[in-house]
Scaffold this active site. Structure first.
Site, short mmCIF file in Angstrom:
data_model
loop_
_atom_site.label_atom_id
_atom_site.label_comp_id
_atom_site.label_asym_id
_atom_site.label_seq_id
_atom_site.Cartn_x
_atom_site.Cartn_y
_atom_site.Cartn_z
N SER A 155 -107.87 -122.26 -51.24
CA SER A 155 -108.08 -121.16 -50.29
C SER A 155 -107.52 -121.54 -48.93
O SER A 155 -107.32 -122.72 -48.64
CB SER A 155 -109.58 -120.89 -50.16
OG SER A 155 -110.17 -120.72 -51.43
N GLU B 145 -114.41 -124.36 -54.10
CA GLU B 145 -113.26 -125.27 -53.99
C GLU B 145 -113.58 -126.61 -54.65
O GLU B 145 -112.77 -127.15 -55.41
CB GLU B 145 -112.90 -125.48 -52.52
CG GLU B 145 -112.23 -124.28 -51.88
CD GLU B 145 -112.03 -124.44 -50.38
OE1 GLU B 145 -111.22 -123.69 -49.83
OE2 GLU B 145 -112.69 -125.29 -49.76
#
Length: 243
Positions: free
Chosen positions: A31, A109
């Site tokens: 991201s 993540e």
């Protein structure tokens, strides 16, 4: 944003994709602003080289970027083992410890990145520090269950010092809510830390879901300069040898 910074982000992202992405891989897609360039490069190579790739997103943002570029979207239930994950960072120290989660996606993540055989970081030169906190002043992001944010906040401040601030939204009233429906505390610390001990302590507090501390988990980091050049650091390199 400064053209040099964007040039650095693009150079690092492209180089990492060119070095590590191969046909028939399952890839974790991170991201953040630098990763957008990685996704662009992955899409270019899929088109030009007819690569067969499955992309696993780390956030709603990453998922949308994968879909918009016509890449094959996967999920961890079907693809729990990844070949590589490429992700950004808010700051990386000389030992390859890094802070992630400025965008609020640190839990997803970390789940995706830790499923990968090789975890690669990409960033511009501003994220390169000798010690965490040298340049990143917004603290360590800590995702917490909403009902627990106050006791977690008090525990962190009493045991570790500094300030654990609840992250407030900018275009809505109230706090930032993560993709998982939780809140974020940003722990603004003071001085040098033993990051392994800090991370272990934070995880021991009931209500903490995950932290934005990634402790020596990356294989390599690519830093892009304002001139569009790239330098790297890996686990076997100290800071002095990386330039």
């Amino acid at each position: 944003m400064d053209e040099g910074i964007n040039a650095g982000k693009k150079a690092a992202a492209y180089k990492a994709v060119d070095d590590f992405v191969k046909d028939n891989q399952i890839i974790g897609v991170g991201s953040g602003s630098t990763i957008v360039y990685s996704i662009d490069r992955i899409a270019e190579r899929v088109k030009n080289e007819n690569l067969k790739l499955i992309c696993i997103p780390t956030s709603f943002q990453a998922r949308q970027a994968i879909i918009e570029r016509g890449l094959t979207l996967g999920q961890l239930e079907m693809n729990p083992k990844l070949d590589i994950a490429i992700d950004g960072a808010d700051e990386v120290d000389y030992q390859l410890n890094c802070i992630k989660g400025g965008g609020g996606c640190q839990t997803q993540e970390k789940i995706v990145d830790y499923c990968a055989e090789e975890f690669i970081l990409v960033a511009d030169y501003r994220k390169d520090s000798e010690h965490l906190g040298d340049s990143w002043k917004k603290g360590i992001p800590i995702e917490v269950i909403p009902m627990a944010y106050k006791p977690v906040q008090m525990k962190i401040q009493s045991k570790l010092g500094g300030k654990a601030n609840i992250r407030m939204a900018t275009k809505k009233a109230g706090p930032v809510v993560t993709d998982n429906g939780n809140l974020i505390l940003d722990w603004c610390f003071e001085g040098k830390q033993n990051w392994e001990q800090v991370d272990t302590f934070l995880h021991s507090i009931p209500g903490v879901v995950e932290t934005g501390l990634f402790i020596q988990s990356a294989k390599m980091v690519y830093f892009g300069t304002a001139e569009g050049k790239v330098y790297t650091r890996n686990k076997n390199q100290d800071m002095l040898n990386s330039h």
